[in-house]
Every structure is written in C-alpha cells, then in structure tokens.
Design a protein around this motif. Structure first.
Motif, PDB file in Angstrom:
ATOM      1  N   HIS A  52       3.663  49.730 -29.528  1.00  0.00           N
ATOM      2  CA  HIS A  52       3.606  49.042 -28.226  1.00  0.00           C
ATOM      3  C   HIS A  52       2.766  47.768 -28.309  1.00  0.00           C
ATOM      4  CE1 HIS A  52       2.023  48.286 -24.167  1.00  0.00           C
ATOM      5  NE2 HIS A  52       3.172  48.773 -23.739  1.00  0.00           N
ATOM      6  N   ASN A  53       1.595  47.871 -28.901  1.00  0.00           N
ATOM      7  CA  ASN A  53       0.700  46.714 -28.986  1.00  0.00           C
ATOM      8  C   ASN A  53       1.218  45.638 -29.931  1.00  0.00           C
ATOM      9  OD1 ASN A  53      -1.966  47.097 -27.391  1.00  0.00           O
ATOM     10  ND2 ASN A  53      -1.455  49.105 -28.197  1.00  0.00           N
ATOM     11  N   LEU A  54       1.825  46.031 -31.031  1.00  0.00           N
ATOM     12  CA  LEU A  54       2.389  45.049 -31.962  1.00  0.00           C
ATOM     13  C   LEU A  54       3.569  44.315 -31.331  1.00  0.00           C
ATOM     14  CD1 LEU A  54       2.242  47.074 -35.296  1.00  0.00           C
ATOM     15  CD2 LEU A  54       0.809  45.117 -34.664  1.00  0.00           C
ATOM     16  N   VAL A  55       4.468  45.065 -30.693  1.00  0.00           N
ATOM     17  CA  VAL A  55       5.642  44.467 -30.058  1.00  0.00           C
ATOM     18  C   VAL A  55       5.215  43.511 -28.949  1.00  0.00           C
ATOM     19  CG1 VAL A  55       7.637  45.002 -28.591  1.00  0.00           C
ATOM     20  CG2 VAL A  55       7.256  46.292 -30.693  1.00  0.00           C
ATOM     21  N   ASP A  56       4.174  43.879 -28.213  1.00  0.00           N
ATOM     22  CA  ASP A  56       3.676  43.019 -27.136  1.00  0.00           C
ATOM     23  C   ASP A  56       3.160  41.682 -27.674  1.00  0.00           C
ATOM     24  OD1 ASP A  56       3.137  42.433 -24.445  1.00  0.00           O
ATOM     25  OD2 ASP A  56       1.081  43.161 -24.619  1.00  0.00           O
ATOM     26  N   LEU A  57       2.586  41.681 -28.859  1.00  0.00           N
ATOM     27  CA  LEU A  57       2.108  40.438 -29.459  1.00  0.00           C
ATOM     28  C   LEU A  57       3.219  39.662 -30.152  1.00  0.00           C
ATOM     29  CD1 LEU A  57      -1.328  41.550 -30.905  1.00  0.00           C
ATOM     30  CD2 LEU A  57      -0.939  39.908 -29.072  1.00  0.00           C
ATOM     31  N   ILE A  58       4.203  40.352 -30.685  1.00  0.00           N
ATOM     32  CA  ILE A  58       5.319  39.687 -31.369  1.00  0.00           C
ATOM     33  C   ILE A  58       6.159  38.910 -30.361  1.00  0.00           C
ATOM     34  CG2 ILE A  58       7.483  40.096 -32.619  1.00  0.00           C
ATOM     35  CD1 ILE A  58       5.998  42.449 -34.042  1.00  0.00           C
ATOM     36  N   LEU A  59       6.457  39.505 -29.219  1.00  0.00           N
ATOM     37  CA  LEU A  59       7.249  38.854 -28.167  1.00  0.00           C
ATOM     38  C   LEU A  59       6.532  39.006 -26.821  1.00  0.00           C
ATOM     39  CD1 LEU A  59      10.734  40.132 -29.308  1.00  0.00           C
ATOM     40  CD2 LEU A  59       9.999  37.752 -29.295  1.00  0.00           C
ATOM     41  N   PRO A  60       5.502  38.186 -26.591  1.00  0.00           N
ATOM     42  CA  PRO A  60       4.724  38.325 -25.353  1.00  0.00           C
ATOM     43  C   PRO A  60       5.449  37.740 -24.137  1.00  0.00           C
ATOM     44  CG  PRO A  60       3.915  36.478 -26.628  1.00  0.00           C
ATOM     45  CD  PRO A  60       4.999  37.129 -27.451  1.00  0.00           C
ATOM     46  N   ALA A  65       9.930  33.906 -19.251  1.00  0.00           N
ATOM     47  CA  ALA A  65      10.679  35.080 -19.714  1.00  0.00           C
ATOM     48  C   ALA A  65       9.777  36.306 -19.788  1.00  0.00           C
ATOM     49  CB  ALA A  65      11.278  34.793 -21.085  1.00  0.00           C
ATOM     50  N   PRO A  66      10.362  37.477 -19.533  1.00  0.00           N
ATOM     51  CA  PRO A  66       9.588  38.710 -19.703  1.00  0.00           C
ATOM     52  C   PRO A  66       9.312  38.952 -21.182  1.00  0.00           C
ATOM     53  CG  PRO A  66      11.880  39.226 -19.215  1.00  0.00           C
ATOM     54  CD  PRO A  66      11.734  37.731 -19.106  1.00  0.00           C
ATOM     55  N   GLY A  67       8.278  39.713 -21.466  1.00  0.00           N
ATOM     56  CA  GLY A  67       7.967  40.061 -22.845  1.00  0.00           C
ATOM     57  C   GLY A  67       8.774  41.266 -23.299  1.00  0.00           C
ATOM     58  N   ALA A  68       8.669  41.575 -24.586  1.00  0.00           N
ATOM     59  CA  ALA A  68       9.410  42.712 -25.142  1.00  0.00           C
ATOM     60  C   ALA A  68       8.995  44.029 -24.492  1.00  0.00           C
ATOM     61  CB  ALA A  68       9.213  42.768 -26.645  1.00  0.00           C
ATOM     62  N   VAL A  69       7.733  44.171 -24.155  1.00  0.00           N
ATOM     63  CA  VAL A  69       7.273  45.402 -23.503  1.00  0.00           C
ATOM     64  C   VAL A  69       7.879  45.509 -22.101  1.00  0.00           C
ATOM     65  CG1 VAL A  69       5.232  46.573 -22.573  1.00  0.00           C
ATOM     66  CG2 VAL A  69       5.178  45.600 -24.867  1.00  0.00           C
ATOM     67  N   ASP A  70       8.057  44.361 -21.422  1.00  0.00           N
ATOM     68  CA  ASP A  70       8.636  44.355 -20.081  1.00  0.00           C
ATOM     69  C   ASP A  70      10.078  44.853 -20.061  1.00  0.00           C
ATOM     70  OD1 ASP A  70       6.278  43.236 -19.010  1.00  0.00           O
ATOM     71  OD2 ASP A  70       6.942  41.225 -19.563  1.00  0.00           O
ATOM     72  N   VAL A  71      10.807  44.675 -21.178  1.00  0.00           N
ATOM     73  CA  VAL A  71      12.192  45.160 -21.248  1.00  0.00           C
ATOM     74  C   VAL A  71      12.283  46.428 -22.107  1.00  0.00           C
ATOM     75  CG1 VAL A  71      13.254  42.932 -20.736  1.00  0.00           C
ATOM     76  CG2 VAL A  71      12.819  43.561 -23.109  1.00  0.00           C
ATOM     77  N   ASN A  72      11.142  47.091 -22.308  1.00  0.00           N
ATOM     78  CA  ASN A  72      11.045  48.403 -22.962  1.00  0.00           C
ATOM     79  C   ASN A  72      11.535  48.436 -24.409  1.00  0.00           C
ATOM     80  OD1 ASN A  72       9.787  49.994 -20.947  1.00  0.00           O
ATOM     81  ND2 ASN A  72      11.679  49.886 -19.775  1.00  0.00           N
ATOM     82  N   VAL A  73      11.233  47.393 -25.165  1.00  0.00           N
ATOM     83  CA  VAL A  73      11.614  47.356 -26.576  1.00  0.00           C
ATOM     84  C   VAL A  73      10.964  48.494 -27.377  1.00  0.00           C
ATOM     85  CG1 VAL A  73      11.414  45.995 -28.707  1.00  0.00           C
ATOM     86  CG2 VAL A  73      12.317  44.945 -26.621  1.00  0.00           C
ATOM     87  N   PRO A  74       9.665  48.812 -27.194  1.00  0.00           N
ATOM     88  CA  PRO A  74       9.103  49.938 -27.960  1.00  0.00           C
ATOM     89  C   PRO A  74       9.831  51.254 -27.697  1.00  0.00           C
ATOM     90  CG  PRO A  74       7.338  48.654 -26.980  1.00  0.00           C
ATOM     91  CD  PRO A  74       8.628  48.146 -26.386  1.00  0.00           C
ATOM     92  N   ALA A 158      16.324  43.997 -30.552  1.00  0.00           N
ATOM     93  CA  ALA A 158      16.381  44.762 -29.301  1.00  0.00           C
ATOM     94  C   ALA A 158      16.146  43.858 -28.092  1.00  0.00           C
ATOM     95  CB  ALA A 158      15.363  45.898 -29.326  1.00  0.00           C
ATOM     96  N   TYR A 159      15.207  42.940 -28.212  1.00  0.00           N
ATOM     97  CA  TYR A 159      14.885  42.019 -27.120  1.00  0.00           C
ATOM     98  C   TYR A 159      16.105  41.168 -26.759  1.00  0.00           C
ATOM     99  CZ  TYR A 159      12.259  38.357 -24.619  1.00  0.00           C
ATOM    100  OH  TYR A 159      11.796  37.462 -23.690  1.00  0.00           O
ATOM    101  N   ARG A 160      16.713  40.567 -27.770  1.00  0.00           N
ATOM    102  CA  ARG A 160      17.874  39.697 -27.524  1.00  0.00           C
ATOM    103  C   ARG A 160      19.079  40.484 -27.023  1.00  0.00           C
ATOM    104  NH1 ARG A 160      18.486  34.389 -29.965  1.00  0.00           N
ATOM    105  NH2 ARG A 160      20.667  34.944 -29.816  1.00  0.00           N
ATOM    106  N   SER A 161      19.141  41.773 -27.338  1.00  0.00           N
ATOM    107  CA  SER A 161      20.270  42.613 -26.926  1.00  0.00           C
ATOM    108  C   SER A 161      20.087  43.233 -25.547  1.00  0.00           C
ATOM    109  CB  SER A 161      20.486  43.734 -27.944  1.00  0.00           C
ATOM    110  OG  SER A 161      20.745  43.206 -29.219  1.00  0.00           O
TER     111      SER A 161
END
Length: 196
Positions: A52-60, A65-74, A158-161
């Motif tokens: 969760h924390n890594l994904v949030d920093l990779i795509l904040p 735009a929403p971040g990866a955590v906002d679209v539930n990538v983890p 996952a983010y782009r999809s």
C-alpha cells in the motif's frame, strides 16, 4: 528448495505483455469500491501495508488525477496475484516482499508503522537508477530490486486499466470515429494518452 536464479527470473516477468482479458478487467473493476478495511487475500497484513505504501508513492494523488491507492491498485494486485499466479510465483512474490520488509527494517510489533521517508528511500535506491546501476542489480540477482520493479510494473498496469483513470483521466472515446493521421497528441486529445 527453489533455485534462486529461476525465482528471480520469474519475479522479473512484467505484466506489460499481459492482455487485459474481460476476466482481469472485471477483477479490476471489483476493486473500485472504497472498503472500510481491506483484508488481503494473498498478502500478509505486513506485506499489504508495505505494498500500500509503496504503491502510494509510485503513483501518488495529484491535483489532476487520483492516486493508485484511490483507485484500489494494492487491492487489485492482491486479488490478481491470488487468482492468477502459480504456487511457485506466489512463493517468489512473498519471498521478495519479505526481503523488502527486512531492508525497510519494519518492527514485528503491532500496529505496523513506518515513516514515509523510509519507503521513499528504498524506492530511490532501487528504482531511480542509471543504466549501469540497473544492470548491476540485475547481474547481482537482487531480489529487492526485482520485487520493487514488479510492484512498479503491476501498479502502472493496474492504474492505467482502472475504469476511473480510463474514463476520467486518459483520453476516452468508447466509439472511435474517423482516423486522423499525422497530427500531434496535443491536437488529437489535448495531450492525454489514449485509454485502452
């Protein structure tokens, strides 16, 4: 016992070659609701916390735009891995995440907490590299490097999809019209990449 070289090669396989089939897309869309508390299917609580924390920093999250955590990538990565990975691939992923946890120095006691700067430091160390540094990690068969590369690749895919990004952030046209050749991206879509 698993051969370390084979494990690292398997871990390094990128999702860039995976075609988003309807089943995979439906899994991604099932991760769009904001859950109260995410209970991982595949990862341990500690691994899910790190992911969760890594994904949030990779795509904040940004102002546009929403971040990866906002679209539930983890959550999607957890679901995707639990449903599609072989037992050997799952073991490799767990081993890699445990190596990341060890390098981060996360304590064993609950609740799990770690400052954001520690996650940022590990991402900087392993993902913000020169070509020579990247080749050195590949030659060393560094499992932390391979795991972080896999997390980054899965996160971007996952983010782009995701439906939210595809419809509201990227250029989206459900019924494409005429083909316009040799025009700039700015003129065609206002500078946005096309949604798949």
């Amino acid at each position: 016992m698993m051969n370390r070289r084979d494990a690292l090669k398997n871990l390094g396989l990128s999702l860039g070659y995976v075609i988003a089939t309807p089943t995979i897309l439906s899994m991604l869309q099932s991760c769009t609701a904001q859950p109260e508390k995410w209970t991982p299917l595949f990862f341990s609580e500690k691994q899910a916390y790190v992911l969760h924390n890594l994904v949030d920093l990779i795509l904040p999250k940004t102002k546009d735009a929403p971040g990866a955590v906002d679209v539930n990538v983890p959550k999607f990565i957890d679901l995707y891995t639990s449903k599609t990975a072989t037992d050997e691939e799952k073991e490799i992923y767990r081993t890699g995440l445990d190596a990341v946890i060890e390098e981060l120095g996360i304590p064993n006691e609950d609740p799990i907490t770690l400052e954001t700067k520690k996650f940022d430091a590990i991402l900087s160390k392993y993902l913000r590299l020169t070509k020579a540094e990247r080749l050195a990690y590949v030659e060393q068969e560094n499992i932390v490097f391979e795991t972080l590369m896999k997390i980054r690749d899965q996160s971007v895919w996952a983010y782009r999809s995701s439906k939210e990004i595809g419809k509201n952030v990227l250029a989206y046209d459900p019924i494409p019209g005429q083909q316009k050749g040799c025009i700039s991206l700015d003129k065609a879509t206002g500078g946005k990449a096309w949604s798949l």
